[in-house]
Design a protein around this motif. Structure first.
Motif, PDB file in Angstrom:
ATOM      1  N   ALA A  24      41.090   6.063  48.831  1.00 46.80           N
ATOM      2  CA  ALA A  24      40.001   6.086  49.812  1.00 46.80           C
ATOM      3  C   ALA A  24      40.303   7.059  50.948  1.00 46.80           C
ATOM      4  O   ALA A  24      39.425   7.808  51.393  1.00 46.80           O
ATOM      5  CB  ALA A  24      39.767   4.682  50.362  1.00 46.80           C
ATOM      6  N   VAL A  27      39.844  10.709  49.829  1.00 46.83           N
ATOM      7  CA  VAL A  27      38.441  11.118  49.824  1.00 46.83           C
ATOM      8  C   VAL A  27      37.946  11.337  51.252  1.00 46.83           C
ATOM      9  O   VAL A  27      37.230  12.302  51.545  1.00 46.83           O
ATOM     10  CB  VAL A  27      37.572  10.068  49.106  1.00 46.83           C
ATOM     11  N   VAL A 141      28.200   9.480  48.883  1.00 49.99           N
ATOM     12  CA  VAL A 141      29.303   8.894  48.119  1.00 49.99           C
ATOM     13  C   VAL A 141      28.817   7.862  47.103  1.00 49.99           C
ATOM     14  O   VAL A 141      29.582   7.446  46.221  1.00 49.99           O
ATOM     15  CB  VAL A 141      30.346   8.224  49.050  1.00 49.99           C
ATOM     16  N   THR A 290      39.242  -0.711  51.354  1.00 50.72           N
ATOM     17  CA  THR A 290      38.915   0.515  50.634  1.00 50.72           C
ATOM     18  C   THR A 290      37.427   0.645  50.293  1.00 50.72           C
ATOM     19  O   THR A 290      36.848   1.719  50.468  1.00 50.72           O
ATOM     20  CB  THR A 290      39.736   0.617  49.333  1.00 50.72           C
ATOM     21  N   TYR A 291      36.817  -0.412  49.787  1.00 50.17           N
ATOM     22  CA  TYR A 291      35.412  -0.312  49.358  1.00 50.17           C
ATOM     23  C   TYR A 291      34.478  -0.036  50.534  1.00 50.17           C
ATOM     24  O   TYR A 291      33.718   0.945  50.499  1.00 50.17           O
ATOM     25  CB  TYR A 291      35.012  -1.569  48.592  1.00 50.17           C
ATOM     26  N   ASN A 294      35.105   3.503  51.971  1.00 50.02           N
ATOM     27  CA  ASN A 294      34.544   4.563  51.138  1.00 50.02           C
ATOM     28  C   ASN A 294      33.034   4.694  51.333  1.00 50.02           C
ATOM     29  O   ASN A 294      32.493   5.803  51.365  1.00 50.02           O
ATOM     30  CB  ASN A 294      34.852   4.286  49.666  1.00 50.02           C
TER      31      ASN A 294
END
Length: 407
Positions: A24, A27, A141, A290-291, A294
């Motif tokens: 993450a 990115v 994203v 992370t989710y 992102n």
């Protein structure tokens, strides 16, 4: 593999949680330090000096797909297709709904004409696949989330026909063959979308790795893993072509291939260390960031960086934005995602009535259909409540935004 939620929780791999955070952040740094600072510059005060390294951060998405292949194959074991689908929905959609709405709200308040903030865009994004309704993603994203959903769908189909565990290697081999044919010969956009042929080597590599971890290595599995890696190197060339088309340049192919090797080494290292890195509360918190991170970082972060950099300087602005995004990600992870998945686990593990007797989930003779139906109802109810809240908030903001716009 142990059955039931308790067994699954005890098998949580802390190393993969930490690796997800690495992916993450890679990115994020790609979007801020490279994509936001080059052609066209999205950031008023960018970070071009870091671009030569940050350009490789897009491979964090490939790492995500590797991890996803492993984790989804692991979670699918011992579940029927409805249990799997309900668990994926509980994990994916509530967090997406909150993050998408938060991004929409920020863009609405910013009133930036280059960003979508009309109500129809928000409504289309409720279905995640907004381009199917001829509307843009609220945040770019989301394309990777769409591919994840397609992957989940194929796993659910394989579970429905009872072939996922029995024919796992055969299915992966067929998928890789289809990937080769489409990416090298057919070049069908429809096949690329429906069968994720461009990124199949990464998802497939994760599935094969899970098979090796769960059942031991075999000649067939190792050959398929080698094939997945070699095909992933082919995908790297597609990434180079994409950068040439969008930015007018790309790193040398040798550098991209080396970066791809590093992606696989990181993934393999996390699996080797899976028994050494315990899923402590801190590790689980970091993995949980992370989710939402992102989903939130690109558009919201860009707007905030542009607003703060002129006043406090670009590096201080970066520190403030990262702190804010990580804090928001923690709140969403802990209060939305964790609460929803815990509710799902409680329903899934609760005793069910069977022939007048209560039987614990995961043991023999239970009514799995009843338990799955309860899980689905629980997920649907919580999501409906969440949707009502964010719909009311979005409608209020849109009314205010419309009042600000010149007539």
């Amino acid at each position: 593999m142990a059955s039931g939620s308790t067994g699954r929780k005890s098998e949580r791999m802390g190393s993969l949680d930490l690796l997800r955070l690495v992916a993450a952040l890679a990115v994020l740094f790609f979007h801020y330090f490279f994509h936001g600072s080059y052609l066209p510059p999205l950031l008023v005060h960018g970070y071009p000096e870091a671009g030569s390294l940050a350009i490789y951060g897009y491979m964090g998405v490939n790492l995500f797909f590797l991890i996803s292949g492993f984790v989804i194959a692991w979670s699918a074991e011992g579940r029927n297709w409805t249990e799997f689908a309900a668990a994926r929905f509980a994990r994916l959609y509530p967090g997406f709904l909150v993050c998408m709405t938060a991004s929409f709200v920020v863009q609405t308040l910013a009133a930036n004409p280059t960003l979508p903030y009309d109500p129809s865009t928000w409504a289309a994004n409720l279905f995640i696949v907004a381009p199917a309704f001829n509307r843009p993603f609220v945040d770019g994203v989301y394309w990777s989330i769409v591919l994840e959903i397609v992957f989940y769908g194929w796993v659910a189909i394989a579970l429905f026909f009872g072939v996922f565990s029995r024919w796992k290697l055969q299915l992966v081999a067929a998928w890789l063959l289809m990937s080769v044919l489409n990416e090298s010969v057919v070049h069908s956009t429809a096949l690329q979308m429906v069968f994720i042929t461009q990124y199949a080597p990464f998802f497939a590599g994760g599935i094969i790795a899970q098979h090796i971890v769960a059942k031991g290595s075999s000649t067939e599995a190792l050959l398929l893993l080698a094939a997945a890696f070699l095909l992933s190197c082919k995908e790297v060339t597609a990434g180079a072509d994409w950068m040439q088309a969008h930015f007018g340049f790309s790193p040398p192919l040798s550098n991209l291939l080396a970066a791809n090797v590093i992606v696989y080494v990181l993934f393999g290292g996390a699996l080797v260390l899976r028994r050494r890195i315990a899923p402590t509360p801190l590790v689980l918190v970091l993995g949980g960031l992370t989710y939402p991170l992102n989903l939130l970082h690109q558009k919201i972060g860009t707007l905030w960086l542009n607003a703060l950099s002129p006043a406090v300087g670009r590096w201080v602005a970066l520190a403030i934005v990262l702190t804010a995004l990580l804090s928001a990600s923690f709140v969403i992870s802990f209060f939305i995602e964790k609460a929803n998945t815990q509710a799902f686990d409680i329903v899934a593990a609760a005793p069910v009535e069977h022939d007048g007797k209560q039987t614990q989930a995961g043991s023999a003779g239970i009514d799995r259909a009843s338990r799955t139906d309860s899980c689905i109802r629980s997920c649907a109810a919580s999501t409906c409540r969440l949707t009502s809240i964010v719909s009311f908030s979005s409608a209020s903001l849109n009314s205010k935004a419309a009042g600000r716009q010149p007539r």
